[in-house]
Design an enzyme around this catalytic site. Structure first.
Site, PDB file in Angstrom:
ATOM      1  N   LYS A  14     -45.693 -15.879 -12.638  1.00 40.00           N
ATOM      2  CA  LYS A  14     -44.352 -15.391 -13.006  1.00 40.00           C
ATOM      3  C   LYS A  14     -44.406 -14.055 -13.749  1.00 40.00           C
ATOM      4  O   LYS A  14     -43.386 -13.379 -13.855  1.00 40.00           O
ATOM      5  CB  LYS A  14     -43.627 -16.448 -13.835  1.00 40.00           C
ATOM      6  CG  LYS A  14     -43.300 -17.688 -13.018  1.00 40.00           C
ATOM      7  CD  LYS A  14     -42.497 -18.697 -13.808  1.00 40.00           C
ATOM      8  CE  LYS A  14     -42.048 -19.861 -12.955  1.00 40.00           C
ATOM      9  NZ  LYS A  14     -43.126 -20.881 -12.763  1.00 40.00           N
TER      10      LYS A  14
HETATM   11  C1  PLP Z   1     -43.049 -21.723 -11.612  1.00 39.22           C
HETATM   12  C2  PLP Z   1     -44.337 -22.266 -11.152  1.00 39.22           C
HETATM   13  C3  PLP Z   1     -44.479 -22.871  -9.882  1.00 39.22           C
HETATM   14  C4  PLP Z   1     -43.317 -23.053  -8.941  1.00 39.22           C
HETATM   15  O1  PLP Z   1     -42.849 -21.828  -8.418  1.00 39.22           O
HETATM   16  P1  PLP Z   1     -41.435 -21.746  -7.698  1.00 39.22           P
HETATM   17  O2  PLP Z   1     -41.248 -20.309  -7.361  1.00 39.22           O
HETATM   18  O3  PLP Z   1     -40.426 -22.223  -8.717  1.00 39.22           O
HETATM   19  O4  PLP Z   1     -41.470 -22.625  -6.523  1.00 39.22           O
HETATM   20  C5  PLP Z   1     -45.736 -23.306  -9.483  1.00 39.22           C
HETATM   21  N1  PLP Z   1     -46.795 -23.207 -10.307  1.00 39.22           N
HETATM   22  C6  PLP Z   1     -46.707 -22.642 -11.540  1.00 39.22           C
HETATM   23  C7  PLP Z   1     -47.905 -22.579 -12.397  1.00 39.22           C
HETATM   24  C8  PLP Z   1     -45.484 -22.156 -12.009  1.00 39.22           C
HETATM   25  O5  PLP Z   1     -45.395 -21.623 -13.232  1.00 39.22           O
END
Ligand code: PLP
Length: 433
Positions: free
Chosen positions: A107
């Site tokens: 993210k």
């Molecule tokens: C947010 C997150 C996900 C899921 O991603 P999405 O885009 O919401 O499907 C998977 N793994 C980790 C470590 C995350 O922080």
């Protein structure tokens, strides 16, 4: 470039409006009016580019009409100060490691890009923008660190008291400056409800500018397509770009949808596998064509504990609501906590690669589902050290490397404001700042 709402009952908006509003007034998600393919020469030459150059070429397709090239380049250079390397786990299975950013989760890419884009759009505007973000752990830290010190923006992170890990909490409660952590006496759903209610409250809307930094926001969502192109760049260089299959650990489905955008832009991907934990509403949709959202259940891959994924609306829109067309590009898998644990253990003992619980679902999807001739890549979405208490017992003490910056966060002092889960209390708090 104009953006339309997936609910199609409000007028189109500019990129700037889409970024500042976050969600459309009809509660739909914004989509770019066009998804232009990359020229075919781009893919032939891609192995001569850097990560930043690859990302810039992709970014121009979405943002190029609204942002001058030199500005867009500087936003990308400030975002991508780390690599996302492809690491070979087995001869036919590689991990796309997205955890080399400041908070060790994928993210970081979208959050840092969004912070710079919003900063650019606000310019000399003297009205401060307030970013509200509800988090079960990873989103709050990526957004808080991405927006730290960005002028004209204040971030409020709402998190459930006692329900995030200590290291996650430290990553957004120790920063100070323009970051305020709000410790809500409730669960993640309460935090999300408070945020959503604020966006719909007329009095708050006239009092202050509020926006969201979840993957509903196009500025956080679209940059996630960059690293799919970059993975292809790296694989092509290594001669491993045939019949590419991406397995994506999924919660709100922002990451996977960004991959679908990349495919629409011409990226040579054969198919995608959506990997779920026990929160399996999309898995069920792929099996049956029926979508039944329900409350989430808690698992060891907690960033994927989502019962009604917000970006599912974008997938439906992208494929004109055709279940058949969706199934041509995406298949689904679902794993229990026990299966996730067993995968972390097996892959470590066989391949000496330490998975985190989220990446493990993607890795297992490939181990179970690859066909002869395919090249598999799973997105390793977080560093295993963020989930030490789960991972270490499975791979053995001392076998999970702890990056220095993670240890640094632990030294900070937690500062947060406690609030009840009542909307009235949250609203009073916002009205008094
Ligand atoms: C947010 C997150 C996900 C899921 O991603 P999405 O885009 O919401 O499907 C998977 N793994 C980790 C470590 C995350 O922080």
């Amino acid at each position: 470039m104009q953006f339309y709402s997936t609910n199609k009952s409000v007028p189109n908006v500019s990129l700037k409006q889409a970024v500042i509003k976050g969600l459309a007034d009809d509660k739909g998600l914004y989509m770019p009016e066009r998804i232009d393919p990359m020229p075919s020469g781009f893919f032939e030459n891609i192995s001569n580019l850097t990560f930043s150059e690859t990302a810039l070429a992709v970014a121009k397709k979405f943002f190029g009409e609204d942002i001058p090239d030199d500005k867009l380049k500087s936003i990308i250079d400030q975002t991508l100060t780390f690599e996302c390397p492809v690491h070979e786990v087995r001869p036919d299975i590689s991990a796309l490691e997205l955890f080399h950013g400041p908070t060790l989760a994928f993210k970081d890419v979208g959050a840092r890009f969004m912070a710079r884009l919003l900063e650019y759009f606000l310019g000399d505007n003297d009205k401060e923008v307030n970013v509200l973000v509800a988090t079960s752990g990873d989103t709050g830290s990526a957004v808080a660190n991405g927006f730290l010190g960005v002028s004209g923006i204040h971030v409020y992170v709402l998190y459930p008291k006692g329900k995030v890990s200590e290291i996650q909490e430290k990553q957004f409660t120790t920063l100070g400056q323009n970051i305020t952590a709000l410790e809500i006496d409730g669960n993640f759903d309460d935090c999300q409800r408070l945020v959503k209610s604020s966006f719909m409250d007329k009095q708050l809307q006239s009092h202050m500018v509020l926006t969201s930094a979840n993957s509903i926001n196009v500025a956080r969502f679209l940059p996630q397509s960059f690293y799919y192109f970059d993975a292809y760049r790296q694989l092509k260089k290594a001669g491993l770009d045939k019949e590419l299959v991406f397995a994506v650990p999924s919660g709100n489905f922002g990451n996977l949808t960004a991959g679908l955008f990349a495919k629409k832009m011409g990226l040579p991907v054969k198919r995608f596998i959506a990997a779920n934990n026990e929160n399996d509403v999309v898995y069920e949709y792929l099996q049956t064509g029926k979508y039944n959202p329900r409350p989430s259940v808690q698992t060891i891959a907690n960033a994927m504990d989502v019962g009604d994924p917000s970006n599912f609306a974008r997938i439906l829109d992208l494929y004109n609501h055709s279940w058949k067309n969706i199934c041509d590009d995406i298949s689904g898998v679902r794993y229990s906590d026990d299966e996730i644990r067993a995968t972390i253990k097996d892959v470590y003992s066989r391949d000496k690669y330490v998975l985190d619980p989220h990446g493990a679902t993607g890795c297992k999807a490939l181990i179970d589902g690859m066909k002869p001739g395919e090249t598999g890549v799973f997105l390793e979405t977080a560093h295993p050290a963020k989930f030490m208490t789960t991972v270490e017992p499975l791979v053995g003490k001392g076998n999970v490397p702890v990056p220095e910056r993670l240890a640094k966060f632990m030294e900070g002092i937690k500062v947060s404001i406690p609030l009840s889960k009542e909307f009235k209390d949250f609203k009073d708090f916002l009205l008094n700042i």
